[in-house]
Motif scaffolding. Sequence first.
Motif, PDB file in Angstrom:
ATOM      1  N   UNK A 343       0.824  -1.215   0.000  1.00  6.85           N
ATOM      2  CA  UNK A 343       0.000   0.000   0.000  1.00  6.85           C
ATOM      3  C   UNK A 343       0.853   1.258   0.000  1.00  6.85           C
ATOM      4  N   UNK A 344       2.087   1.155   0.502  1.00  9.70           N
ATOM      5  CA  UNK A 344       2.991   2.310   0.496  1.00  9.70           C
ATOM      6  C   UNK A 344       3.298   2.767  -0.923  1.00  9.70           C
ATOM      7  N   UNK A 345       3.271   1.831  -1.872  1.00  3.61           N
ATOM      8  CA  UNK A 345       3.555   2.178  -3.262  1.00  3.61           C
ATOM      9  C   UNK A 345       2.502   3.105  -3.857  1.00  3.61           C
ATOM     10  N   UNK A 346       1.356   3.224  -3.190  1.00 11.18           N
ATOM     11  CA  UNK A 346       0.322   4.134  -3.659  1.00 11.18           C
ATOM     12  C   UNK A 346       0.318   5.475  -2.953  1.00 11.18           C
ATOM     13  N   UNK A 347       1.265   5.684  -2.052  1.00 11.89           N
ATOM     14  CA  UNK A 347       1.314   6.957  -1.323  1.00 11.89           C
ATOM     15  C   UNK A 347       1.756   8.078  -2.250  1.00 11.89           C
ATOM     16  N   UNK A 348       1.448   9.299  -1.874  1.00 11.79           N
ATOM     17  CA  UNK A 348       1.777  10.448  -2.712  1.00 11.79           C
ATOM     18  C   UNK A 348       3.287  10.640  -2.896  1.00 11.79           C
ATOM     19  N   UNK A 349       4.112  10.494  -1.844  1.00 11.91           N
ATOM     20  CA  UNK A 349       5.559  10.649  -2.072  1.00 11.91           C
ATOM     21  C   UNK A 349       6.110   9.679  -3.120  1.00 11.91           C
ATOM     22  N   UNK A 350       5.647   8.422  -3.085  1.00 12.60           N
ATOM     23  CA  UNK A 350       6.158   7.432  -4.033  1.00 12.60           C
ATOM     24  C   UNK A 350       5.624   7.690  -5.431  1.00 12.60           C
ATOM     25  N   UNK A 413      -4.737   6.861  -2.379  1.00 14.52           N
ATOM     26  CA  UNK A 413      -3.762   5.873  -2.828  1.00 14.52           C
ATOM     27  C   UNK A 413      -4.181   5.253  -4.164  1.00 14.52           C
ATOM     28  N   UNK A 414      -5.443   4.914  -4.306  1.00 12.81           N
ATOM     29  CA  UNK A 414      -5.925   4.304  -5.543  1.00 12.81           C
ATOM     30  C   UNK A 414      -5.838   5.287  -6.704  1.00 12.81           C
ATOM     31  N   UNK A 415      -6.215   6.536  -6.450  1.00 10.07           N
ATOM     32  CA  UNK A 415      -6.161   7.548  -7.505  1.00 10.07           C
ATOM     33  C   UNK A 415      -4.718   7.799  -7.930  1.00 10.07           C
ATOM     34  N   UNK A 416      -3.825   7.944  -6.964  1.00 11.28           N
ATOM     35  CA  UNK A 416      -2.434   8.214  -7.299  1.00 11.28           C
ATOM     36  C   UNK A 416      -1.794   7.026  -8.020  1.00 11.28           C
ATOM     37  N   UNK A 417      -2.226   5.816  -7.695  1.00 15.46           N
ATOM     38  CA  UNK A 417      -1.630   4.618  -8.297  1.00 15.46           C
ATOM     39  C   UNK A 417      -1.893   4.526  -9.795  1.00 15.46           C
ATOM     40  N   UNK A 418      -2.906   5.238 -10.289  1.00 21.86           N
ATOM     41  CA  UNK A 418      -3.197   5.219 -11.725  1.00 21.86           C
ATOM     42  C   UNK A 418      -2.009   5.744 -12.527  1.00 21.86           C
ATOM     43  N   UNK A 419      -1.141   6.531 -11.886  1.00 21.22           N
ATOM     44  CA  UNK A 419       0.024   7.058 -12.587  1.00 21.22           C
ATOM     45  C   UNK A 419       0.921   5.933 -13.091  1.00 21.22           C
ATOM     46  N   UNK A 420       0.928   4.788 -12.425  1.00 24.16           N
ATOM     47  CA  UNK A 420       1.729   3.658 -12.900  1.00 24.16           C
ATOM     48  C   UNK A 420       1.265   3.216 -14.287  1.00 24.16           C
ATOM     49  N   UNK A 421      -0.058   3.198 -14.496  1.00 19.21           N
ATOM     50  CA  UNK A 421      -0.589   2.797 -15.796  1.00 19.21           C
ATOM     51  C   UNK A 421      -0.247   3.841 -16.852  1.00 19.21           C
ATOM     52  N   UNK A 441       2.207  -2.654 -19.647  1.00 19.98           N
ATOM     53  CA  UNK A 441       0.925  -2.098 -19.198  1.00 19.98           C
ATOM     54  C   UNK A 441       0.202  -3.084 -18.295  1.00 19.98           C
ATOM     55  N   UNK A 442       0.237  -4.358 -18.612  1.00 21.55           N
ATOM     56  CA  UNK A 442      -0.408  -5.372 -17.774  1.00 21.55           C
ATOM     57  C   UNK A 442       0.166  -5.399 -16.367  1.00 21.55           C
ATOM     58  N   UNK A 443       1.499  -5.293 -16.261  1.00 25.03           N
ATOM     59  CA  UNK A 443       2.124  -5.264 -14.935  1.00 25.03           C
ATOM     60  C   UNK A 443       1.692  -4.029 -14.158  1.00 25.03           C
ATOM     61  N   UNK A 444       1.601  -2.879 -14.834  1.00 23.71           N
ATOM     62  CA  UNK A 444       1.174  -1.649 -14.169  1.00 23.71           C
ATOM     63  C   UNK A 444      -0.279  -1.752 -13.697  1.00 23.71           C
ATOM     64  N   UNK A 445      -1.137  -2.314 -14.522  1.00 18.73           N
ATOM     65  CA  UNK A 445      -2.539  -2.488 -14.132  1.00 18.73           C
ATOM     66  C   UNK A 445      -2.643  -3.404 -12.913  1.00 18.73           C
ATOM     67  N   UNK A 446      -1.873  -4.497 -12.922  1.00 17.10           N
ATOM     68  CA  UNK A 446      -1.896  -5.428 -11.789  1.00 17.10           C
ATOM     69  C   UNK A 446      -1.447  -4.732 -10.504  1.00 17.10           C
ATOM     70  N   UNK A 447      -0.384  -3.921 -10.579  1.00 15.24           N
ATOM     71  CA  UNK A 447       0.095  -3.202  -9.396  1.00 15.24           C
ATOM     72  C   UNK A 447      -0.944  -2.207  -8.899  1.00 15.24           C
ATOM     73  N   UNK A 448      -1.574  -1.486  -9.829  1.00 13.90           N
ATOM     74  CA  UNK A 448      -2.592  -0.503  -9.444  1.00 13.90           C
ATOM     75  C   UNK A 448      -3.776  -1.169  -8.751  1.00 13.90           C
TER      76      UNK A 448
END
Length: 497
Positions: A343-350, A413-421, A441-448
């Motif tokens: 869940x830390x990977x979805x924080x704003x700093x990351x 966290x969920x909104x910010x994680x969209x940046x990975x995609x 893209x598939x890996x990014x979607x899975x992480x998000x």
Amino acid sequence: MKPGPLIFAAALVAYGVVRRKRIGRGEWILGAVVLAALLVYGTGLVHPPSLESLIKDAGEKLGKWTYLLVGALAFLETGAFVGLIAPGEFTILVGGVVAGQGRIDVMALIAIVWVCAVAGDLTSYYLGRRLGRGFMERHGPKVKITHERLEQVERFFDRHGGKAILIGRFVGLVRAIAPFLAGSSRMPLRRFIPYDVVGAGLWGTTFVLLGYVFWHSFDKVASIAKQGALALGFAIALGFGIYEANRDAAVKWIDERPLLRPLLPLGRRIKAPLVFAWNRLTPGDLGLELTTLLMTGGIGFFVFFGYWHIFTKRDQTVGDMRAMNIASDLNNGTGVAVAKIITTLGSLPVTGSVALAAALSLAMRWRVAEAVALVAGMGLTVWAVHWAKGAVDRPRPDHPLVSSMDQSYPSGHSAYAVVYIVVAIAIGRMFPRWRGRAAVVGAAVALTLLIGVTRIYLRAHYFSDVIGGYGLAAGLFSLTGITALVVVHLRQNEPAT
């Protein structure tokens, strides 16, 4: 006496006289039945019940079953070609009227119509792909689709398939057969889906809201909707014909009139963005960026504001309660420890650092527009999340397993994680083969998705918070992406000085 039905009856008689040698027995019988009904109704011998009363009674009796009825008919209109017999606007309007009576939820109805209409179109599309050209060649002549016309249709969809799917959604006959023709003419699915999703969303939302807003005057709005659909189709055809046939004459006519002459420079100035938008709705080898972004953004904003609408009536959804129960059943020490790391990977700093690093990398490769769009999208998402939390003011779930300070909707966290995609899509452009792009893209979607799951598992957010965060970010990143596309196009097409 009602003149309308009597005039139509007279026209039907005239048609029968003119075409008497080409009409079969079955058509004569059907025509006689219709003629008798028109005469009985037109002369006032029978007084049918008020349509508004029938709709009101239907709403009271159907209740929640309206969702099933409207959704099924939205699917069958193209999935089973029911639209050739009965255009679907009427049923959608009825659903909107029932929602206007307060018996069903209007946002849920729009979502159901949208999904079912797209599902019906995809079914018709795959029928066209499977039955193919041979089916059309064997059975087409029965409805005057000759070999030459079939080739003409295939060329049309090859050049303007997106236009036909998007605009044709509002014209009954075109809507009923366009997906089948798109499939039989081998329009690629990746081209068909964005146009269809955008068109189905606009169509469903328009007619549901018409019924919802004007449910007290259903007769009038049904007539206006029907006439509007016909007028749209006529205007489109007439506009294309006039433009193609008289473009040069119109320019000359305007140039000869001093008062209108200043319009020409203005027209030339706005021509580039208009041509850009039109071409992007009917792309060739340049891709489907704009249409795909419109589709993604439209769905994202609909989901976000749809949940917001739900929260004005109740605090939790059925999905929220089920997700929390599942999270409680699966709770254990190891799972919580792993979830806290993910869940830390979805924080704003990351996520903010990822966005800045990716933007810098894009800028160094002279992809400045993409870099600016990425940073702007991230910035808008951060601002919008904090604004929405204060506006919706939804409390957090009880007994969270991680610290949580502000309100619940939407999940930051969920909104910010969209940046990975978004970053993965930008990076994927560097891969020459589609397999490489799909893997990134598939890996990014899975992480998000995984980050969103951890927010529910750790009782930091409800299921709807997570989905709403995804929708908000998807809408905002799509918006900045569209802006970047337009700016790049205008700069590339600036006249030399």
